[in-house]
Write a protein that holds these residues in place. Sequence first.
Motif, PDB file in Angstrom:
ATOM      1  N   PRO A   1      -4.787  11.467  47.777  1.00  0.00           N
ATOM      2  CA  PRO A   1      -4.238  10.171  48.203  1.00  0.00           C
ATOM      3  C   PRO A   1      -2.891   9.857  47.574  1.00  0.00           C
ATOM      4  CG  PRO A   1      -6.099   9.858  46.709  1.00  0.00           C
ATOM      5  CD  PRO A   1      -6.088  11.303  47.089  1.00  0.00           C
ATOM      6  N   TYR A   2      -2.680  10.279  46.316  1.00  0.00           N
ATOM      7  CA  TYR A   2      -1.404   9.976  45.681  1.00  0.00           C
ATOM      8  C   TYR A   2      -0.263  10.790  46.284  1.00  0.00           C
ATOM      9  CZ  TYR A   2      -2.571   6.654  42.028  1.00  0.00           C
ATOM     10  OH  TYR A   2      -2.899   5.509  41.353  1.00  0.00           O
ATOM     11  N   THR A   3      -0.558  11.963  46.830  1.00  0.00           N
ATOM     12  CA  THR A   3       0.490  12.762  47.468  1.00  0.00           C
ATOM     13  C   THR A   3       1.066  12.046  48.686  1.00  0.00           C
ATOM     14  OG1 THR A   3      -0.534  14.841  46.748  1.00  0.00           O
ATOM     15  CG2 THR A   3       1.010  14.952  48.598  1.00  0.00           C
ATOM     16  N   PHE A   4       0.198  11.415  49.450  1.00  0.00           N
ATOM     17  CA  PHE A   4       0.618  10.861  50.739  1.00  0.00           C
ATOM     18  C   PHE A   4       0.704   9.333  50.747  1.00  0.00           C
ATOM     19  CE2 PHE A   4      -1.490  14.926  51.608  1.00  0.00           C
ATOM     20  CZ  PHE A   4      -0.467  15.587  52.271  1.00  0.00           C
ATOM     21  N   ALA A   5       0.332   8.669  49.647  1.00  0.00           N
ATOM     22  CA  ALA A   5       0.264   7.207  49.661  1.00  0.00           C
ATOM     23  C   ALA A   5       1.600   6.560  50.004  1.00  0.00           C
ATOM     24  CB  ALA A   5      -0.245   6.695  48.314  1.00  0.00           C
ATOM     25  N   GLU A   6       2.655   6.939  49.293  1.00  0.00           N
ATOM     26  CA  GLU A   6       3.949   6.318  49.559  1.00  0.00           C
ATOM     27  C   GLU A   6       4.557   6.838  50.856  1.00  0.00           C
ATOM     28  OE1 GLU A   6       7.192   3.729  49.038  1.00  0.00           O
ATOM     29  OE2 GLU A   6       5.094   3.761  48.408  1.00  0.00           O
ATOM     30  N   ALA A   7       4.265   8.095  51.205  1.00  0.00           N
ATOM     31  CA  ALA A   7       4.746   8.617  52.483  1.00  0.00           C
ATOM     32  C   ALA A   7       4.137   7.839  53.645  1.00  0.00           C
ATOM     33  CB  ALA A   7       4.404  10.104  52.600  1.00  0.00           C
ATOM     34  N   ILE A   8       2.846   7.527  53.533  1.00  0.00           N
ATOM     35  CA  ILE A   8       2.191   6.708  54.557  1.00  0.00           C
ATOM     36  C   ILE A   8       2.836   5.326  54.621  1.00  0.00           C
ATOM     37  CG2 ILE A   8       0.037   5.555  55.185  1.00  0.00           C
ATOM     38  CD1 ILE A   8      -1.441   7.933  53.940  1.00  0.00           C
ATOM     39  N   ALA A   9       3.080   4.754  53.431  1.00  0.00           N
ATOM     40  CA  ALA A   9       3.660   3.410  53.383  1.00  0.00           C
ATOM     41  C   ALA A   9       5.057   3.388  54.023  1.00  0.00           C
ATOM     42  CB  ALA A   9       3.720   2.923  51.942  1.00  0.00           C
TER      43      ALA A   9
ATOM     44  N   VAL B   1      -0.202   2.257  45.107  1.00  0.00           N
ATOM     45  CA  VAL B   1       1.072   2.968  45.263  1.00  0.00           C
ATOM     46  C   VAL B   1       1.941   2.288  46.314  1.00  0.00           C
ATOM     47  CG1 VAL B   1       2.135   5.145  45.972  1.00  0.00           C
ATOM     48  CG2 VAL B   1       0.129   5.163  44.485  1.00  0.00           C
ATOM     49  N   ALA B   2       1.330   1.823  47.389  1.00  0.00           N
ATOM     50  CA  ALA B   2       2.096   1.127  48.424  1.00  0.00           C
ATOM     51  C   ALA B   2       2.773  -0.120  47.872  1.00  0.00           C
ATOM     52  CB  ALA B   2       1.178   0.758  49.589  1.00  0.00           C
ATOM     53  N   VAL B   3       2.119  -0.781  46.927  1.00  0.00           N
ATOM     54  CA  VAL B   3       2.682  -1.990  46.335  1.00  0.00           C
ATOM     55  C   VAL B   3       3.755  -1.659  45.308  1.00  0.00           C
ATOM     56  CG1 VAL B   3       2.177  -4.004  44.898  1.00  0.00           C
ATOM     57  CG2 VAL B   3       0.623  -3.382  46.750  1.00  0.00           C
TER      58      VAL B   3
END
Length: 444
Positions: free
Chosen positions: A390-398, A270-272
């Motif tokens: 993990p998908y809920t926060f993956a891009e938020a973390i990124a 997701v970060a990518v």
Amino acid sequence: MGSKVGFETPSGVVQPLDDGETTERGSQNGPTDTEKPTHEEEEFKEGGYGWVVVAAVWLILAHSFGINSMFGVFLAFYLANDHFPGATPLQFAFVGGLSFSVAFIASPFATILLRKIGLRMTVVTGGLFISGAYVAASFSKTIWELILSQGVCYGIGMGICYTATAGLIAKWFKKRRALANGIATGGTGFGGLTYSLAANAMIQRMGIAWTFRIMAIICFVVLIASALFLKDLDKGTTKTTLTAFDRSLFKLPDFWLFLGWGWLSSLGYVAVVFSLSAYAQQVGFSPQQGSLVSAMFNLSTGIGRPIIGFMGDRFGTIRVNTLGTFLSALFTFFIWIFGGKSYGALMVYGLLGMFPSIMWATFAVMTASIFGLQKMQAVISLSTLTLALPYTFAEAIALSLRKPGRDGFLDIQVYAGVMFVAATICSLILTIKKGELYRKREDD
């Protein structure tokens, strides 16, 4: 290359079921060999109408997960324009994250729908959620309306479509199971490729609202039509084999390794996929160039997944998955980080997108290989449910790691690479544990 599947006879004795031959043990008469299946039956088991199902699933994934893969184009537009006044980058990140996480939360619900209303109507229901989500998004005026429409509502539809079709291909194929699954999941890449380019062009010419409405019409037509061609190979057993939540799986070490690989791969992926277009613009490239990088990433996914499937059939899916996840880490560290400011190198990284996205090329086949067909739907349902977190926060973390300037994505790049390294370790342990099993299967 044969595969063995266990089945239980009325007497309770489990016997192996080989490709092309079945044996049955009666309670009184001992083992009895049944007749070998006819050529038509073998063809039906190894494909036949299954190839039509592959094409239908290809289209369904292209217009659910595939279209969602172009969220990076929408994200770049949101970050560059004040279309939703007062909205923050973190809130936009949750739109994309929720679309995935809600999809996984909807997985048990989709399994119940399969049992209650059948395969085709379940996919139709998912299609209605997806098209309705985009219509609602076109009328959104605030960030919360966008989160509920493009995030939550779209995620429900995407989750229903994916869960309904995730285990379908494996039932039609044995020797070419990974290849067929790779072709079907390749629809995600081609959908992302086509609509990444189309969405950017439509946004520039018609605006964001009409882009959503056009996409809603396309999704509605394609998903409903594709659902009509779906067919489940099970005959009268679907209602008894579908399990939405099997808690006994948590007692299996392999299930925890499988979840670890899935979680860590997802955080990196997701970060990518959601950052490439915005990254390209932050280092000085145009929105068109950014959308082209995302399109190349999706093109690689579409072409690469059948290749990964073919290699999985040949060398073992878990082995190929381990190598591909490791290559994801290498390419992230050595191409995206060190060469990403060059447009040529960034395009090369995009064209290697089949590796960061390898999870969805191997996910269903790995569940069948590790846990068997009988537990496959339960594993898919429960593991996708846990992936919601993990998908809920993956891009938020990124995005929380993003900083201003040309080096503003460095922390995101390192974070993605570390996630792929950790995922490789989980997959490597599974490879070692299942190595003997796979050698036996490949020698059959």
